[in-house]
Design a protein around this motif. Structure first.
Motif, PDB file in Angstrom:
ATOM      1  N   TYR A 175       0.845  -1.195   0.000  1.00 31.26           N
ATOM      2  CA  TYR A 175       0.000   0.000   0.000  1.00 31.26           C
ATOM      3  C   TYR A 175       0.880   1.243   0.000  1.00 31.26           C
ATOM      4  O   TYR A 175       1.971   1.243   0.581  1.00 31.26           O
ATOM      5  CB  TYR A 175      -0.910   0.021   1.228  1.00 31.26           C
ATOM      6  N   GLU A 184       3.465   0.684   3.010  1.00 32.27           N
ATOM      7  CA  GLU A 184       3.201  -0.294   4.054  1.00 32.27           C
ATOM      8  C   GLU A 184       2.927  -1.633   3.395  1.00 32.27           C
ATOM      9  O   GLU A 184       2.202  -1.710   2.399  1.00 32.27           O
ATOM     10  CB  GLU A 184       2.008   0.133   4.911  1.00 32.27           C
ATOM     11  N   GLU A 186       1.533  -5.552   3.652  1.00 31.52           N
ATOM     12  CA  GLU A 186       0.644  -6.450   4.393  1.00 31.52           C
ATOM     13  C   GLU A 186       0.927  -7.883   3.959  1.00 31.52           C
ATOM     14  O   GLU A 186       0.945  -8.196   2.770  1.00 31.52           O
ATOM     15  CB  GLU A 186      -0.821  -6.116   4.128  1.00 31.52           C
ATOM     16  N   ASP A 334      -9.832  -4.794   1.479  1.00 29.45           N
ATOM     17  CA  ASP A 334     -10.200  -5.024   2.875  1.00 29.45           C
ATOM     18  C   ASP A 334     -11.681  -5.287   3.048  1.00 29.45           C
ATOM     19  O   ASP A 334     -12.151  -5.524   4.149  1.00 29.45           O
ATOM     20  CB  ASP A 334      -9.768  -3.834   3.747  1.00 29.45           C
ATOM     21  N   THR A 361      -8.175  -8.777   2.445  1.00 30.72           N
ATOM     22  CA  THR A 361      -7.103  -8.368   3.340  1.00 30.72           C
ATOM     23  C   THR A 361      -7.655  -8.010   4.704  1.00 30.72           C
ATOM     24  O   THR A 361      -8.848  -7.750   4.865  1.00 30.72           O
ATOM     25  CB  THR A 361      -6.357  -7.153   2.768  1.00 30.72           C
ATOM     26  N   GLU A 362      -6.773  -7.980   5.691  1.00 29.87           N
ATOM     27  CA  GLU A 362      -7.189  -7.716   7.065  1.00 29.87           C
ATOM     28  C   GLU A 362      -6.804  -6.308   7.493  1.00 29.87           C
ATOM     29  O   GLU A 362      -6.603  -6.043   8.670  1.00 29.87           O
ATOM     30  CB  GLU A 362      -6.568  -8.745   8.009  1.00 29.87           C
ATOM     31  N   LYS A 363      -6.684  -5.391   6.538  1.00 31.56           N
ATOM     32  CA  LYS A 363      -6.348  -4.012   6.888  1.00 31.56           C
ATOM     33  C   LYS A 363      -7.480  -3.445   7.718  1.00 31.56           C
ATOM     34  O   LYS A 363      -8.638  -3.498   7.350  1.00 31.56           O
ATOM     35  CB  LYS A 363      -6.145  -3.177   5.621  1.00 31.56           C
TER      36      LYS A 363
END
Length: 421
Positions: A175, A184, A186, A334, A361-363
């Motif tokens: 990201y 960032e 992930e 997400d 995703t787990e953002k």
């Protein structure tokens, strides 16, 4: 003596009805302007404010009756300042909502218990690199104050799937903040999805683990000297090889009962030719030109008389092969799952490589927080429910009075009729 007893009974019934009505009317809800109130012992209690103003002034009197108390929950929602008269002697707990400033009036002068700040205005916006500033102004005295706003969260883009997870390796989504450019990563956990060249491949290309995979066999049967077989419509591999099952026909030929292959020709054999129609090849199965085949041997001819013998390879038309279309992988977000790539044939529809789900995703998303305004509204709803309950109680009281009167009148009629008898 009879009239005295009747008169006494009527008097007692009237007193009971009068007492019940007085009890009900003792706290009758009245309205004056934007205020609802009750009166008891020549003292008024404000029980509800129905106006929409942010600044409220409570009067000293309602029709000559002093305002002495404020009930719970009256000034909870949408109110900034409340001016109370010096006649107030009692304020129940939970009268004022959070942020409400109360101003008392005594002897013609006023004094404030706290500033009444407005909602404030942002004078410097915060970013992910710097704090912001918000300025507030007191609605009573005009004084101002400033507060720092925290750093704003990064504004991440949708991210790039730099490496998709598979059966053994982590996936990576990168990201990038659209404001400051910070990056960032992930990590996506291995998803256990093995990688194969096709849906009928038996070995994972990554971890080399084996699976029980089955070919999708076409409908046509082919044969050679070793046996008969078909073709997988996905990978074009020869599949389902079986040995011939021979039976002797009426002329003594040894012929496979499944595919018609002649294993042994009888002595004094004569050709019996059958026309084989032209077959158009498809993606995985070869076709053939038109020819004639002897049912008692494995020879083929171009003519019905069997004069022009042909080589078996000369009549074959190779398979066309798949026209593969590849659907690219869909990036997970997400809030939505993604998909791996998919490969299929645009002609026959055969799925060469099926796709699988890439979990979202787990953002972290911001959790729902009950705001101050929502909390205030909730308290107001509770108070409205309480007032509704009080109104229902008054209605039930009136119904009770009517029922008592009915019983009293009925009893009176029965007494009179009994006396007449």
């Amino acid at each position: 003596m009879k009239l005295y007893r009747i008169f006494f009974f009527i008097s007692v019934t009237a007193l009971l009805i009068s007492a019940s009505i007085n009890i009900v009317l003792a706290k009758e809800i009245k309205q004056e302007g934007d205020f609802k109130y009750t009166v008891e012992d020549q003292s008024a209690t404000v029980i509800e404010y129905t106006g929409k103003d942010e600044t409220v002034k409570v009067p000293n009197f309602f029709h000559g009756i002093p305002v002495n108390s404020i009930a719970k929950g009256v000034f909870m929602s949408g109110i900034k300042i409340v001016y109370l008269p010096d006649t107030i002697t009692e304020i129940e707990e939970g009268v004022f909502g959070k942020g409400v400033s109360v101003v008392f009036s005594q002897g013609g002068t006023t004094f404030e218990t706290s500033h009444c700040w407005d909602d404030g205005a942002v004078v410097v916006n915060s970013t992910c690199q710097s704090e912001g500033t918000k300025r507030f102004r007191c609605l009573i005295c005009g004084e101002t104050k400033e507060e720092k706003l925290p750093f704003a969260p990064h504004k991440w883009d949708k991210g790039i799937l730099t490496f998709a997870p598979n059966c053994t390796d982590n996936g990576i989504i990168e990201y990038k903040c659209t404001v400051c450019g910070e990056k960032e990563l992930e990590m996506l956990e291995p998803d256990g999805n093995h990688e194969y060249d096709s849906v009928c491949d038996k070995e994972c290309n990554i971890c080399k683990s084996k699976r029980e995979a089955e070919h999708s066999i076409g409908s046509r049967i082919f044969f050679d000297a070793d046996g008969h077989y078909g073709y997988c419509r996905i990978c074009k591999e020869k599949s389902n090889n079986e040995a011939h099952t021979y039976e002797t026909d009426s002329e003594g030929n040894s012929v496979c009962s499944v595919c018609g292959y002649v294993g042994k020709t009888a002595e004094n054999h004569k050709h019996h030719l059958t026309k084989i129609e032209k077959i158009v090849p498809n993606c995985t199965e070869p076709g053939n030109t038109e020819y004639y085949r002897c049912s008692g041997c494995n020879e083929i001819f171009s003519d019905a008389e069997g004069l022009n013998k042909l080589d078996k390879e000369s009549v074959l038309i190779p398979a066309l092969g798949h026209k593969i279309v590849t659907l690219d992988a869909v990036l997970p977000t997400d809030s939505k799952d993604g998909k791996s790539k998919k490969m299929y044939c645009s002609v026959c529809g055969a799925v060469i490589l099926d796709n699988y789900i890439i979990p979202k995703t787990e953002k972290a998303n911001d959790k729902d927080v009950l705001t101050e305004e929502q909390s205030t509204k909730s308290d107001s709803i509770d108070e409205a429910a309480k007032n509704s309950t009080d109104s229902n109680g008054r209605i039930f009281a009136y119904i009770g009075i009517v029922i008592c009167c009915g019983f009293a009148i009925g009893a009176l009629i029965m007494i009179i009729r009994g006396k007449k008898k």
